[in-house]
Write an enzyme that holds these catalytic residues in place. Structure first.
Site, PDB file in Angstrom:
ATOM      1  N   ASP A   8      37.227  52.334  68.266  1.00  0.00           N
ATOM      2  CA  ASP A   8      38.001  51.405  69.037  1.00  0.00           C
ATOM      3  C   ASP A   8      39.259  51.142  68.110  1.00  0.00           C
ATOM      4  O   ASP A   8      39.368  51.713  66.976  1.00  0.00           O
ATOM      5  CB  ASP A   8      37.181  49.944  68.656  1.00  0.00           C
ATOM      6  CG  ASP A   8      37.906  48.911  69.549  1.00  0.00           C
ATOM      7  OD1 ASP A   8      38.477  49.014  70.297  1.00  0.00           O
ATOM      8  OD2 ASP A   8      37.422  47.565  69.320  1.00  0.00           O
ATOM      9  N   GLY A   9      40.229  50.595  68.719  1.00  0.00           N
ATOM     10  CA  GLY A   9      41.466  50.585  68.241  1.00  0.00           C
ATOM     11  C   GLY A   9      42.374  49.576  68.853  1.00  0.00           C
ATOM     12  O   GLY A   9      42.151  49.025  70.144  1.00  0.00           O
ATOM     13  N   GLU A  46      43.934  53.606  70.479  1.00  0.00           N
ATOM     14  CA  GLU A  46      42.489  53.779  70.990  1.00  0.00           C
ATOM     15  C   GLU A  46      42.171  55.436  71.046  1.00  0.00           C
ATOM     16  O   GLU A  46      41.255  55.827  70.693  1.00  0.00           O
ATOM     17  CB  GLU A  46      42.373  53.434  72.331  1.00  0.00           C
ATOM     18  CG  GLU A  46      42.370  51.653  72.464  1.00  0.00           C
ATOM     19  CD  GLU A  46      41.008  51.184  72.213  1.00  0.00           C
ATOM     20  OE1 GLU A  46      40.190  51.778  72.040  1.00  0.00           O
ATOM     21  OE2 GLU A  46      41.009  49.799  72.542  1.00  0.00           O
ATOM     22  N   ASP A  68      35.637  51.026  74.589  1.00  0.00           N
ATOM     23  CA  ASP A  68      35.970  50.115  75.413  1.00  0.00           C
ATOM     24  C   ASP A  68      37.215  49.962  76.114  1.00  0.00           C
ATOM     25  O   ASP A  68      37.515  49.226  76.747  1.00  0.00           O
ATOM     26  CB  ASP A  68      35.727  48.825  74.506  1.00  0.00           C
ATOM     27  CG  ASP A  68      36.570  48.618  73.503  1.00  0.00           C
ATOM     28  OD1 ASP A  68      37.558  49.226  73.273  1.00  0.00           O
ATOM     29  OD2 ASP A  68      36.443  47.396  72.701  1.00  0.00           O
ATOM     30  N   HIS A 121      33.517  43.463  73.134  1.00  0.00           N
ATOM     31  CA  HIS A 121      33.330  41.951  72.592  1.00  0.00           C
ATOM     32  C   HIS A 121      32.204  41.392  73.843  1.00  0.00           C
ATOM     33  O   HIS A 121      32.364  40.318  74.267  1.00  0.00           O
ATOM     34  CB  HIS A 121      34.645  40.860  73.168  1.00  0.00           C
ATOM     35  CG  HIS A 121      35.721  41.687  72.134  1.00  0.00           C
ATOM     36  ND1 HIS A 121      35.778  41.454  70.784  1.00  0.00           N
ATOM     37  CD2 HIS A 121      36.934  42.102  72.679  1.00  0.00           C
ATOM     38  CE1 HIS A 121      36.738  42.294  70.241  1.00  0.00           C
ATOM     39  NE2 HIS A 121      37.696  42.493  71.279  1.00  0.00           N
ATOM     40  N   ASP A 131      35.438  47.362  66.270  1.00  0.00           N
ATOM     41  CA  ASP A 131      36.576  46.447  66.373  1.00  0.00           C
ATOM     42  C   ASP A 131      36.613  45.733  65.003  1.00  0.00           C
ATOM     43  O   ASP A 131      38.058  45.775  64.828  1.00  0.00           O
ATOM     44  CB  ASP A 131      36.025  45.646  67.385  1.00  0.00           C
ATOM     45  CG  ASP A 131      37.327  44.219  67.685  1.00  0.00           C
ATOM     46  OD1 ASP A 131      38.262  44.428  68.249  1.00  0.00           O
ATOM     47  OD2 ASP A 131      37.271  43.177  67.104  1.00  0.00           O
TER      48      ASP A 131
END
Length: 221
Positions: A8-9, A46, A68, A121, A131
């Site tokens: 994630d980023g 990302e 995500d 989330h 995250d």
């Protein structure tokens, strides 16, 4: 078996200072990676997260990459083939973030990667942890202290300890209850003491003790 990886980023604001985070659920335990840049974009962070994750693995490794970011997943699984056929160009010009896209393409081509999109989330532990690591990476890039004490790494639940069950028929159970009552113990405690004694005596000692007990019970001639 594929190793599950979460990447994630993101930036805050976008564009602006960014961070990336990776959680690798390796058999020996979770491995966590993070980093950041003082000036970037959400999409670049990302992509960087996925690149750093793949760089951790040797060529040929089997991986399930969970992101995500539909931008990352669709770039690899849907769009990249067409971009490459057109010389890394789209109808509007050169592919955006071409440097990262080409690096990601080379890394993925040398590994067995299954790309999976997960909703961000939504309570998936590995994604939530990645995250938080991305946030820490952004803070590191800015020279800020950690946002909060680092929680325990994500890991697979420990296997349940095996339980040993011993079936006892009705007659033996009745004898056990009487003997335990005479000894002032619960049936469970009495059984445990009997087992410990049997283990201490060993097979030969147990056979001798049983023979002696039978002789004492035998009627006199």
């Amino acid at each position: 078996m594929r190793t599950i990886v979460y990447a994630d980023g993101g930036c805050d604001p976008n564009p602006g200072p960014g961070g990336w985070g990776v959680v690798i659920l390796a058999p020996e335990g979770a491995i966590e990676l993070c980093g950041g840049e003082r000036a970037s974009t959400n999409n670049r962070m990302e992509l960087t997260a996925a690149i750093r994750a793949l760089e951790h693995f040797p060529e040929g490794a089997a991986i399930e990459m969970r992101c995500d970011s539909q931008y990352v997943v669709k770039s690899v699984t849907e769009w990249m083939r067409g971009w490459k056929a057109k010389g890394w160009r789209t109808t509007t010009g050169e592919v955006k973030n071409i440097d990262l896209m080409q690096r990601l393409d080379a890394l993925a081509a040398a590994r067995d990667v299954r790309w999976v999109w997960v909703r961000g989330h939504a309570g998936e532990e590995g994604n939530e942890r990645a995250d938080r690591l991305a946030t820490e990476g952004r803070r590191q890039a800015l020279g800020l202290p950690p946002a909060s004490p680092r929680p325990a790494p994500v890991s697979a639940p420990a296997p349940e300890k095996p339980r040993t069950g011993i079936a006892i028929d009705g007659a033996l159970g009745l004898q056990l209850s009487r003997a335990a009552k005479l000894a002032g113990l619960t049936p469970q405690a009495y059984v445990e003491e009997a087992v410990r004694l049997a283990l201490d005596l060993g097979p030969d000692g147990l056979a001798r003790a049983r023979a002696e007990a039978r002789q004492r019970k035998a009627p006199a001639a």
